[in-house]
Write a protein that holds these residues in place. Structure first.
Motif, PDB file in Angstrom:
ATOM      1  N   UNK A 290       1.027  -1.211  -0.045  1.00 25.11           N
ATOM      2  CA  UNK A 290       0.060   0.014   0.067  1.00 25.11           C
ATOM      3  C   UNK A 290       1.057   1.277   0.023  1.00 25.11           C
ATOM      4  N   UNK A 291       0.623   2.282  -1.132  1.00 23.51           N
ATOM      5  CA  UNK A 291       1.446   3.277  -0.895  1.00 23.51           C
ATOM      6  C   UNK A 291       0.228   4.416  -1.420  1.00 23.51           C
ATOM      7  N   UNK A 292       0.694   5.784  -0.961  1.00 31.07           N
ATOM      8  CA  UNK A 292      -0.236   6.689  -1.237  1.00 31.07           C
ATOM      9  C   UNK A 292       0.636   8.173  -1.582  1.00 31.07           C
ATOM     10  N   UNK A 293      -0.011   9.007  -2.447  1.00 32.16           N
ATOM     11  CA  UNK A 293       0.869  10.090  -2.964  1.00 32.16           C
ATOM     12  C   UNK A 293      -0.027  11.244  -2.132  1.00 32.16           C
ATOM     13  N   UNK A 294       0.619  12.278  -1.460  1.00 35.63           N
ATOM     14  CA  UNK A 294      -0.046  13.482  -0.743  1.00 35.63           C
ATOM     15  C   UNK A 294       0.553  14.664  -0.991  1.00 35.63           C
TER      16      UNK A 294
END
Length: 301
Positions: A290-294
């Motif tokens: 799981x990755x996220x870009x903020x």
């Protein structure tokens, strides 16, 4: 760690073919076939976004992620090298991505999906490799050709970052004669002899066999590898031992075990006479990382 293992930061992107970047363009064509409606809202202002790793796993897919954002005119600064382990139950800053707000969001989902899939495969591959190594087995753990059409390059890349062999990449990279080839031809011997006439000396021939007798026929016909498919336990190891003893000093060949191998059954399939363990479990149905870009909020003046 053996000398053949990927070291964190080692650049596997050099292995990728010249045409691979066109794949990224096709991903964009699929994801944004006409207008980017939401992108209109955020505009062209330069922004900075943090890439967060939110679940444990092996980081893999760096060159694909880089190219996704490069084509969107953004830059990526990596804080961890490829092959690094992201710890579970932590939120880890993996990279900083910079570019226009609209471009960051245009590339976001394409980049994250690719990175998540590739890292998931690398993570499971690493587990398989470590399980085999814990048994002091000197053979090769390999993936299979049961990959996703159009996404094979990414999936094979993830296997390599995870530390397993990618096996054959396509139908042209090694001859594999499976049960249907044998049945359609009439015998293992006739199939091996026929393919040798066209494949020549430069390609290995791997023959899928159901028992000792089929493997014996394959080796005597000139096979380089015999795959003992779906043989388990004593039957597998007895057959492998007998084959090695019979042809010792006469022919060189490798014995591969395959068919239904998962993490829980790996130990029972490896042994002193087994050279290769191939499994689709390192890339089929494996969970994503799981990755996220903020995008970072603008500082108030």
């Amino acid at each position: 760690m053996s000398e053949t293992d990927l070291q964190p930061g080692q650049n596997l992107a050099h292995l990728l073919p010249p045409s691979w970047k066109t794949e990224v363009s096709r991903w964009y064509a699929e994801d944004t076939p006409s207008f980017d409606w939401a992108g209109f809202v955020v505009g062209e202002e330069e922004q900075e976004a943090f890439l967060w790793g939110k679940s444990g796993g092996v980081l893999a897919g760096v060159p694909f992620f880089d190219e996704v954002f490069k084509q969107a005119e953004c830059t990526v600064e990596w804080l961890l090298p490829e092959g690094s382990v992201i710890q579970d139950n932590t939120k880890t800053k993996v990279a900083i991505v910079r570019g226009k707000a609209r471009h960051l969001l245009l590339a976001e989902r394409v980049g994250l999906n690719t990175l998540a899939r590739c890292s998931g495969i690398a993570t499971v591959s690493r587990r398989f490799r470590d399980l085999a190594r814990a048994e002091n087995w000197k053979g090769v753990v390999a993936g299979t050709r049961k990959t996703t059409p159009g996404f094979r390059l990414v999936e094979k890349y993830g296997m390599m970052v995870g530390g397993v062999d990618p096996h054959r990449h396509d139908l042209s990279s090694m001859v594999m004669l499976k049960d249907n080839h044998i049945w359609a031809t009439g015998s293992i011997k006739s199939a091996v002899q026929a393919v040798r006439r066209v494949a020549g000396f430069s390609l290995l021939v791997n023959v899928e066999c159901q028992d000792f007798n089929e493997a014996d026929e394959a080796i005597s016909s000139g096979a380089n590898i015999v795959m003992l498919d779906n043989l388990v336990g004593k039957e597998l190891h007895d057959a492998a031992k007998q084959l090695k003893e019979k042809y010792k000093g006469k022919r060189e060949f490798l014995i591969e075990t395959s068919g239904g191998i998962v993490e829980g059954s790996l130990r029972g399939r490896i042994g002193p006479d087994i050279d290769i363990l191939s499994t689709s479990a390192v890339h089929q149905s494996c969970p994503h990382v799981d990755f996220s870009l903020k995008i970072q909020p603008k500082k108030k003046a």
